[in-house]
Design a protein around this motif. Structure first.
Motif, short mmCIF file in Angstrom:
data_model
loop_
_atom_site.label_atom_id
_atom_site.label_comp_id
_atom_site.label_asym_id
_atom_site.label_seq_id
_atom_site.Cartn_x
_atom_site.Cartn_y
_atom_site.Cartn_z
N ASN A 9 0.85 -1.18 0.00
CA ASN A 9 0.00 0.00 0.00
C ASN A 9 0.89 1.24 0.00
N PRO A 10 0.55 2.29 -0.77
CA PRO A 10 1.36 3.50 -0.75
C PRO A 10 1.34 4.26 0.58
N LYS A 11 0.47 3.86 1.48
CA LYS A 11 0.38 4.50 2.79
C LYS A 11 0.94 3.53 3.85
N PRO A 12 1.94 3.94 4.63
CA PRO A 12 2.46 3.04 5.66
C PRO A 12 1.42 2.79 6.76
N GLY A 13 1.47 1.61 7.36
CA GLY A 13 0.57 1.28 8.45
C GLY A 13 -0.89 1.22 8.01
N SER A 14 -1.14 0.77 6.82
CA SER A 14 -2.46 0.82 6.18
C SER A 14 -3.42 -0.29 6.64
N ARG A 15 -4.66 -0.15 6.22
CA ARG A 15 -5.65 -1.20 6.43
C ARG A 15 -5.22 -2.47 5.67
N THR A 16 -4.56 -2.29 4.55
CA THR A 16 -4.05 -3.44 3.80
C THR A 16 -3.09 -4.24 4.66
N SER A 70 -2.51 -6.05 -1.34
CA SER A 70 -2.54 -4.76 -2.01
C SER A 70 -3.95 -4.21 -1.99
N PRO A 71 -4.08 -2.90 -1.91
CA PRO A 71 -5.39 -2.33 -2.19
C PRO A 71 -5.63 -2.42 -3.70
N THR A 72 -6.86 -2.30 -4.11
CA THR A 72 -7.18 -2.29 -5.53
C THR A 72 -7.03 -0.86 -6.03
N PHE A 73 -6.08 -0.64 -6.93
CA PHE A 73 -5.85 0.66 -7.55
C PHE A 73 -6.03 0.51 -9.04
N LEU A 94 10.44 -17.04 -5.98
CA LEU A 94 9.58 -17.41 -4.85
C LEU A 94 9.45 -18.93 -4.74
N LYS A 95 10.46 -19.64 -5.22
CA LYS A 95 10.46 -21.10 -5.14
C LYS A 95 10.31 -21.54 -3.69
N ASP A 96 9.48 -22.54 -3.47
CA ASP A 96 9.22 -23.11 -2.14
C ASP A 96 8.43 -22.18 -1.22
N VAL A 97 7.86 -21.11 -1.77
CA VAL A 97 7.01 -20.20 -1.00
C VAL A 97 5.56 -20.50 -1.33
N VAL A 98 4.75 -20.70 -0.31
CA VAL A 98 3.31 -20.81 -0.49
C VAL A 98 2.75 -19.41 -0.31
N ALA A 99 2.09 -18.91 -1.36
CA ALA A 99 1.63 -17.53 -1.36
C ALA A 99 0.11 -17.45 -1.33
N VAL A 100 -0.37 -16.44 -0.62
CA VAL A 100 -1.80 -16.14 -0.57
C VAL A 100 -1.98 -14.71 -1.06
N PRO A 101 -2.64 -14.52 -2.22
CA PRO A 101 -2.91 -13.16 -2.69
C PRO A 101 -4.13 -12.57 -1.99
N LEU A 102 -3.99 -11.36 -1.52
CA LEU A 102 -5.06 -10.66 -0.81
C LEU A 102 -5.18 -9.26 -1.37
N MET A 103 -6.41 -8.85 -1.69
CA MET A 103 -6.63 -7.48 -2.14
C MET A 103 -7.84 -6.90 -1.43
N LEU A 104 -7.80 -5.61 -1.21
CA LEU A 104 -8.90 -4.88 -0.58
C LEU A 104 -9.42 -3.84 -1.55
N GLY A 105 -10.72 -3.56 -1.45
CA GLY A 105 -11.30 -2.53 -2.29
C GLY A 105 -12.55 -1.96 -1.66
N ALA A 106 -13.08 -0.93 -2.30
CA ALA A 106 -14.25 -0.22 -1.77
C ALA A 106 -15.55 -0.96 -1.99
N GLY A 107 -15.59 -1.84 -2.97
CA GLY A 107 -16.83 -2.56 -3.27
C GLY A 107 -16.52 -3.87 -3.96
N PRO A 108 -17.54 -4.67 -4.22
CA PRO A 108 -17.33 -6.02 -4.75
C PRO A 108 -16.98 -6.07 -6.24
N GLY A 109 -16.93 -4.96 -6.92
CA GLY A 109 -16.70 -4.94 -8.35
C GLY A 109 -15.38 -5.55 -8.80
N HIS A 110 -14.41 -5.62 -7.93
CA HIS A 110 -13.10 -6.18 -8.29
C HIS A 110 -12.79 -7.45 -7.51
N ALA A 111 -13.81 -8.18 -7.15
CA ALA A 111 -13.64 -9.36 -6.30
C ALA A 111 -12.74 -10.43 -6.91
#
Length: 163
Positions: A9-16, A70-73, A94-111
């Protein structure tokens, strides 16, 4: 199991960052070992060889489970997160890394954004992504049950891959 949170997130300490930490704790059952608030790496993200960026890359690459958030931008993840991900080698960064992608947004349009946009980049860098990404509404994620529901459904699969 080494657990890391990466928040782009471009803002430190964010909701993201908060949401990613909550998700990592819910999935792993404990606080993450490392938290990388990418924006705090500053201008070092714009080039190669910055020691702080290199240390953050090493931390992520040496982790077992990483929540990338990441937030949705403009309907996708942020440029700040992209700058950080560009520091990883294609194919095995990122070999041997199990990754979980997470994004936040203002509404469900980018789910679908975590699965359509962020997950393919993580896979291209060599991460294993056995569960779908998670999309949260940034104004309600602390009150709704989406993180708990996701954890109930997908934590067993994530832990099985990590075992």
């Amino acid at each position: 199991m080494k657990v890391t949170v990466v928040a782009g997130n471009p803002k430190p300490g964010s909701r993201t960052l908060d949401a990613a930490t909550r998700l990592a704790e819910a999935v792993s059952g404990r606080a993450p070992d490392s938290v990388i608030d990418v924006i705090t790496l500053g201008p070092g993200l714009l080039g190669w060889g910055d020691p702080d960026v290199a240390a953050a890359v090493k931390t992520v690459a040496g982790s077992d489970l990483v929540v990338f958030a990441s937030p949705t931008f403009k309907a996708t993840y942020t440029g700040v997160l992209k700058l950080f991900l560009d520091q990883f080698a294609t194919g095995d960064g990122l070999k041997d890394v199990v990754a979980v992608p997470l994004m936040l947004g203002a509404g469900p349009g980018h789910a679908l954004a975590p699965d359509l946009l962020l997950k393919p980049v993580l896979v291209e860098l060599g991460a294993t992504t056995p569960a779908p990404g998670l999309y949260l509404i940034d104004s309600t994620y602390t009150e709704d049950t989406r993180i708990a529901d996701y954890t109930r459904r997908w934590a067993p699969a994530l832990k099985a891959v990590l075992a």
